[in-house]
Design an enzyme around this catalytic site. Structure first.
Site, short mmCIF file in Angstrom:
data_model
loop_
_atom_site.label_atom_id
_atom_site.label_comp_id
_atom_site.label_asym_id
_atom_site.label_seq_id
_atom_site.Cartn_x
_atom_site.Cartn_y
_atom_site.Cartn_z
N ASP A 1 -58.78 -104.35 -21.26
CA ASP A 1 -58.03 -104.84 -20.10
C ASP A 1 -57.86 -103.73 -19.08
OD1 ASP A 1 -56.05 -107.10 -19.06
OD2 ASP A 1 -55.06 -105.16 -18.79
N TYR B 1 -55.73 -98.98 -11.90
CA TYR B 1 -55.64 -97.97 -12.94
C TYR B 1 -56.47 -96.73 -12.60
CZ TYR B 1 -53.82 -101.96 -15.62
OH TYR B 1 -53.11 -103.05 -16.04
N LYS C 1 -58.76 -106.68 -12.59
CA LYS C 1 -57.78 -107.31 -11.72
C LYS C 1 -58.03 -106.98 -10.25
CE LYS C 1 -54.43 -106.69 -15.45
NZ LYS C 1 -55.15 -105.60 -16.16
N HIS D 1 -53.70 -109.40 -9.63
CA HIS D 1 -52.81 -108.45 -10.31
C HIS D 1 -51.34 -108.75 -10.05
CE1 HIS D 1 -52.78 -104.05 -11.90
NE2 HIS D 1 -51.75 -104.71 -12.35
N ASN E 1 -48.33 -111.45 -13.48
CA ASN E 1 -47.03 -111.24 -12.85
C ASN E 1 -46.60 -112.41 -11.96
OD1 ASN E 1 -46.60 -108.47 -13.88
ND2 ASN E 1 -48.37 -108.00 -12.61
N PHE F 1 -44.46 -103.01 -26.37
CA PHE F 1 -43.51 -102.10 -27.01
C PHE F 1 -42.31 -101.82 -26.11
CE2 PHE F 1 -47.63 -100.41 -29.01
CZ PHE F 1 -47.62 -101.42 -29.97
N GLY F 2 -42.12 -102.62 -25.08
CA GLY F 2 -40.95 -102.53 -24.23
C GLY F 2 -40.84 -101.23 -23.46
N PHE G 1 -42.80 -96.88 -20.37
CA PHE G 1 -42.24 -96.56 -19.07
C PHE G 1 -41.41 -95.28 -19.06
CE2 PHE G 1 -43.11 -101.06 -19.22
CZ PHE G 1 -43.73 -101.29 -18.00
N MET H 1 -54.79 -97.05 -33.41
CA MET H 1 -55.74 -98.06 -32.91
C MET H 1 -56.03 -99.08 -34.00
SD MET H 1 -58.78 -96.12 -30.83
CE MET H 1 -58.51 -95.14 -29.36
#
Length: 324
Positions: free
Chosen positions: A44, A49, A78, A111, A169, A219-220, A224, A280
Site C-alpha cells: 500500500d 509517501y 493513491k 487519498h 478518509n 496500532f493506534g 504517530f 513482518m
C-alpha cells in the site's frame, strides 16, 4: 497463504498487506524486497509517501530473482490532493506507475476528499499540503469529488491503468453522495481504524454498499508518536493496553497480532508495516487464529473516538488556508 477478500470489482485482495507510509527512502527497496520474501503480496503506497520509485526497485529485484511475478502482487497507490482536476488524474497516475515500474495499479484511491491547487511535479514532488515552499499557505482548488471520481473511472474503463478504484478518509455522507453518480462503485474505503477509533456506523454503511474496508494505523497511537504528535503521546499505547494484553496472553499471541486479528476477523483488511523480519512474519500470520466474540467486543469497547490522522494535525492552525 494469506486470506483474500473479493472486491466488488471482482478482483481478489489480500486481507493482510504491507503499508509503505514512513518507510525511509534509503531502506525502502530492501524493505519491500524482504517483505516479498516474507510472503507479503499487497503493498500500500501513495504519491505523498515520496518513496514509490524505491518501492518499485524492491519489486523489480524480487521479480528478477523469480520470487514473484507481477500478477502475484496487489499494488495500491493513491491520488494526491493537488491532482484532483480531471485533466490531472491520468497524467499523475502514469507518473506514479512509471515510478513503480509497472503498467497498472491493482487499486488506486483518492487519498483525501480535499482538493488543493495544482503543483507541477517538476516544481515539487511529492507536493505536500502547502502551495509554497515555506509552508505558510494552503490553497484549495475548485475540483469537485464528482469530477475527480469520473476521471478515476476513466483509468479503469479507458486506459486500463487501474483495475479497481476506491476512496480513503471519506465519511458516510460523502460516500452516499458519490454513489449517486458513480458508474463504478468504490471497491474499498481506507480509513484509520483501531480500538480507539472503531467507527462502527461508517463500517456498517460501507459494508451495506458492498465496499471493503481497509484499516490503516491498526496500532493506534504507535505510528504517530514519532511525528511528535501530542495526542498520540498522551494515549496509552495499544500494545500496552490491559484488555489487549490479556487477550494476547490467553491466545499465546503478540498484542500486535491481536490488534490485526480484531480487524481481519471482522472482515477489515490491514496494512501494517515493520522493518523487523520477525515482526513482518508475525503480522502476516495474524489471521491463523480466532478471537472469541466476547473478547472481540471487549476490544471494540475501548473506542474513544480518538483520531490521529486528520489534516489539521500536520500543520499549525494559524497557517493560512485559502479557498479558491
Amino acid at each position: 497463504m494469506t486470506p483474500t477478500v473479493k472486491l466488488n470489482s471482482g478482483h481478489e485482495m489480500p486481507l493482510v498487506g504491507f503499508g509503505l507510509w514512513k518507510v525511509d527512502n534509503s531502506t525502502c527497496a530492501d524493505t519491500v524486497y524482504k517483505a516479498i520474501k516474507a510472503g507479503y503480496r499487497l503493498f500500500d503506497g501513495a504519491c505523498d509517501y515520496g518513496n514509490e520509485a524505491e518501492c518499485g526497485a524492491g519489486i523489480r529485484r524480487a521479480i528478477e530473482e523469480g520470487l514473484v511475478t507481477r500478477s502475484d502482487l496487489f499494488i495500491v497507490s493513491k491520488l494526491w490532493n493537488t491532482f484532483h482536476e480531471a485533466s490531472r488524474v491520468e497524467p499523475i497516475c502514469r507518473k506514479q506507475l512509471a515510478d513503480w515500474g509497472i503498467d497498472y495499479f491493482d487499486l488506486y484511491l483518492i487519498h483525501f476528499p480535499v482538493a488543493l491547487e495544482y503543483i507541477d511535479p517538476s516544481v515539487r514532488y511529492p507536493p505536500g499540503w502547502f502551495v509554497d515552499d515555506a509552508g505558510t499557505e494552503i490553497r484549495s482548488s475548485k475540483a469537485t469529488i464528482q469530477e475527480t471520481w469520473q476521471a478515476m473511472e476513466a483509468l479503469v474503463q479507458d486506459g486500463g491503468l487501474a483495475r479497481s478504484i476506491g476512496v480513503s478518509n471519506f465519511q458516510a455522507q460523502l460516500i452516499y453522495d458519490l454513489l449517486r453518480y458513480a458508474r463504478i462503485k468504490p471497491a474499498t474505503l481506507q480509513i484509520e481504524h483501531h480500538p480507539y477509533l472503531v467507527q462502527p456506523l461508517l463500517l456498517k454503511a460501507a459494508v451495506a454498499e458492498g465496499i471493503t474496508i481497509t484499516a490503516y494505523s491498526s496500532f493506534g497511537p504507535a505510528g504517530f508518536i514519532e511525528l511528535d504528535m501530542a495526542r498520540a503521546k498522551q494515549a496509552t499505547p495499544l500494545m500496552e493496553e490491559a484488555t489487549i494484553k490479556k487477550v494476547a496472553e490467553k491466545l499465546g499471541k503478540t498484542p500486535a497480532q491481536v490488534l490485526l486479528r480484531w480487524a481481519t476477523q471482522r472482515g477489515v483488511a490491514v496494512i501494517p508495516k515493520s522493518s523487523s523480519e520477525t515482526r513482518m512474519k508475525e503480522n502476516l500470520e495474524s489471521s491463523d487464529f480466532d478471537i472469541v466474540a466476547e473478547d472481540l467486543e471487549a476490544i471494540s469497547s475501548l473506542n474513544l473516538g480518538l483520531r490521529f490522522n486528520q489534516p489539521t494535525n500536520y500543520f499549525p492552525t494559524d497557517k493560512l488556508w485559502i479557498f479558491g
